[in-house]
Motif scaffolding. Sequence first.
Motif, PDB file in Angstrom:
ATOM      1  N   HIS A 158       0.797  -1.327  -0.151  1.00 35.61           N
ATOM      2  CA  HIS A 158      -0.036  -0.115   0.057  1.00 35.61           C
ATOM      3  C   HIS A 158       0.951   1.233  -0.124  1.00 35.61           C
ATOM      4  O   HIS A 158       1.946   1.224   0.247  1.00 35.61           O
ATOM      5  CB  HIS A 158      -1.075   0.199   1.223  1.00 35.61           C
ATOM      6  CG  HIS A 158      -0.286   0.038   2.379  1.00 35.61           C
ATOM      7  ND1 HIS A 158       0.324  -1.149   3.016  1.00 35.61           N
ATOM      8  CD2 HIS A 158      -0.061   0.943   3.528  1.00 35.61           C
ATOM      9  CE1 HIS A 158       1.067  -0.816   4.240  1.00 35.61           C
ATOM     10  NE2 HIS A 158       0.685   0.596   4.352  1.00 35.61           N
ATOM     11  N   ASP A 159       0.037   2.456  -0.172  1.00 36.51           N
ATOM     12  CA  ASP A 159       0.657   3.651  -0.116  1.00 36.51           C
ATOM     13  C   ASP A 159       0.198   4.512   1.223  1.00 36.51           C
ATOM     14  O   ASP A 159      -0.431   3.751   1.933  1.00 36.51           O
ATOM     15  CB  ASP A 159       0.760   4.647  -1.375  1.00 36.51           C
ATOM     16  CG  ASP A 159      -0.897   4.858  -1.929  1.00 36.51           C
ATOM     17  OD1 ASP A 159      -1.668   4.829  -0.886  1.00 36.51           O
ATOM     18  OD2 ASP A 159      -1.102   5.593  -2.774  1.00 36.51           O
ATOM     19  N   HIS A 160       0.577   5.631   1.164  1.00 31.89           N
ATOM     20  CA  HIS A 160       0.114   6.618   2.292  1.00 31.89           C
ATOM     21  C   HIS A 160      -0.780   7.708   1.893  1.00 31.89           C
ATOM     22  O   HIS A 160      -0.698   8.728   2.763  1.00 31.89           O
ATOM     23  CB  HIS A 160       1.037   6.834   3.378  1.00 31.89           C
ATOM     24  CG  HIS A 160       1.545   5.518   4.097  1.00 31.89           C
ATOM     25  ND1 HIS A 160       2.961   4.922   3.611  1.00 31.89           N
ATOM     26  CD2 HIS A 160       1.057   4.854   5.009  1.00 31.89           C
ATOM     27  CE1 HIS A 160       2.922   3.820   4.280  1.00 31.89           C
ATOM     28  NE2 HIS A 160       2.062   3.715   5.299  1.00 31.89           N
ATOM     29  N   ASN A 161      -1.185   7.793   0.664  1.00 32.08           N
ATOM     30  CA  ASN A 161      -1.935   8.996   0.281  1.00 32.08           C
ATOM     31  C   ASN A 161      -1.278  10.300   0.325  1.00 32.08           C
ATOM     32  O   ASN A 161      -1.888  11.169   0.728  1.00 32.08           O
ATOM     33  CB  ASN A 161      -3.366   8.964   0.906  1.00 32.08           C
ATOM     34  CG  ASN A 161      -4.387   9.751   0.017  1.00 32.08           C
ATOM     35  OD1 ASN A 161      -4.430   9.946  -0.981  1.00 32.08           O
ATOM     36  ND2 ASN A 161      -5.340  10.320   0.736  1.00 32.08           N
ATOM     37  N   GLY A 162       0.062  10.228   0.202  1.00 31.09           N
ATOM     38  CA  GLY A 162       0.929  11.394   0.238  1.00 31.09           C
ATOM     39  C   GLY A 162       1.333  11.854   1.495  1.00 31.09           C
ATOM     40  O   GLY A 162       2.180  12.853   1.414  1.00 31.09           O
ATOM     41  N   GLU A 163       1.041  11.095   2.682  1.00 30.52           N
ATOM     42  CA  GLU A 163       1.215  11.436   4.010  1.00 30.52           C
ATOM     43  C   GLU A 163       2.406  10.764   4.459  1.00 30.52           C
ATOM     44  O   GLU A 163       2.854   9.440   4.117  1.00 30.52           O
ATOM     45  CB  GLU A 163       0.110  11.264   4.927  1.00 30.52           C
ATOM     46  CG  GLU A 163      -0.999  12.218   4.437  1.00 30.52           C
ATOM     47  CD  GLU A 163      -0.861  13.742   4.405  1.00 30.52           C
ATOM     48  OE1 GLU A 163       0.130  14.068   4.977  1.00 30.52           O
ATOM     49  OE2 GLU A 163      -1.622  14.240   3.604  1.00 30.52           O
ATOM     50  N   GLU A 164       3.202  11.099   5.505  1.00 30.94           N
ATOM     51  CA  GLU A 164       4.130  10.662   6.197  1.00 30.94           C
ATOM     52  C   GLU A 164       3.949   9.761   7.391  1.00 30.94           C
ATOM     53  O   GLU A 164       2.754   9.765   7.829  1.00 30.94           O
ATOM     54  CB  GLU A 164       5.136  11.597   6.804  1.00 30.94           C
ATOM     55  CG  GLU A 164       5.556  12.606   5.967  1.00 30.94           C
ATOM     56  CD  GLU A 164       6.718  13.508   6.698  1.00 30.94           C
ATOM     57  OE1 GLU A 164       7.956  13.239   6.905  1.00 30.94           O
ATOM     58  OE2 GLU A 164       6.188  14.643   6.977  1.00 30.94           O
ATOM     59  N   CYS A 165       4.569   8.524   7.302  1.00 29.21           N
ATOM     60  CA  CYS A 165       4.397   7.380   8.448  1.00 29.21           C
ATOM     61  C   CYS A 165       5.628   7.032   9.100  1.00 29.21           C
ATOM     62  O   CYS A 165       6.458   6.744   8.518  1.00 29.21           O
ATOM     63  CB  CYS A 165       3.550   6.202   7.607  1.00 29.21           C
ATOM     64  SG  CYS A 165       3.617   4.668   8.499  1.00 29.21           S
ATOM     65  N   TRP A 166       5.380   7.024  10.273  1.00 27.87           N
ATOM     66  CA  TRP A 166       6.419   6.250  11.144  1.00 27.87           C
ATOM     67  C   TRP A 166       5.883   5.102  11.870  1.00 27.87           C
ATOM     68  O   TRP A 166       4.744   5.255  12.333  1.00 27.87           O
ATOM     69  CB  TRP A 166       6.824   7.222  12.325  1.00 27.87           C
ATOM     70  CG  TRP A 166       7.649   8.507  11.850  1.00 27.87           C
ATOM     71  CD1 TRP A 166       9.041   8.522  11.561  1.00 27.87           C
ATOM     72  CD2 TRP A 166       7.201   9.700  11.261  1.00 27.87           C
ATOM     73  NE1 TRP A 166       9.350   9.811  11.225  1.00 27.87           N
ATOM     74  CE2 TRP A 166       8.188  10.405  11.142  1.00 27.87           C
ATOM     75  CE3 TRP A 166       5.813  10.172  11.095  1.00 27.87           C
ATOM     76  CZ2 TRP A 166       8.051  11.703  10.392  1.00 27.87           C
ATOM     77  CZ3 TRP A 166       5.749  11.438  10.787  1.00 27.87           C
ATOM     78  CH2 TRP A 166       6.823  12.206  10.347  1.00 27.87           C
ATOM     79  N   VAL A 167       6.630   4.093  12.041  1.00 24.39           N
ATOM     80  CA  VAL A 167       6.033   2.789  12.839  1.00 24.39           C
ATOM     81  C   VAL A 167       7.174   2.477  13.851  1.00 24.39           C
ATOM     82  O   VAL A 167       8.325   2.516  13.495  1.00 24.39           O
ATOM     83  CB  VAL A 167       5.865   1.578  11.583  1.00 24.39           C
ATOM     84  CG1 VAL A 167       5.390   0.423  12.510  1.00 24.39           C
ATOM     85  CG2 VAL A 167       4.997   2.059  10.429  1.00 24.39           C
TER      86      VAL A 167
END
Length: 178
Positions: A81-90
């Motif tokens: 998947h992608d993140h719809n242009g947003e940043e993601c930290w896990v």
Amino acid sequence: MNTNENSTTAPQTLDDLIVALSEGERATYNHIIHSVKFSSNPFEKYVSWSDECYTRNCIFDSEKFELILICWCEGQGTPIHDHNGEECWVKVLEGEFKETIYKENENGALTIVKTSTSTLNQVTYMKDFMGFHSLENLSNKKSMSLHLYAKPIRACRIFDEESNTFVHKELEYDTIAS
């Protein structure tokens, strides 16, 4: 000058984390999520499990960011998947996770760019220019990860293996903090 700088003291509770993120700017999120060291397990009231699929449990949602606890049973994973242009930290809270990053070539085919493993307190970062990714619980037990999205993600594209294409997916929470 503000003497209550969040960068000088690492958040130690979930409330501290939410305050630090709320008062901080997007540029500070990486430092904040890496530095947080929970003195105890503050997630018990957000935990929910399903044998069918990992669960997305909303801890906090604002216009600036979204904080989600994902609970994974053994072997569960996300679609690509992608993140719809947003940043993601896990941030890994319990268990061990495999992240696989993919790039789409000019023919629309996906190729694996990188695979890595994360364990307790390690943080991964993803943004769409880096490609697409999938996460999988490698542990032989239930595991948890904390996901910070700046800004909130309401929809994304997931790779549908049957049609071999990306499809639009509206995102939902399994539980929402009260």
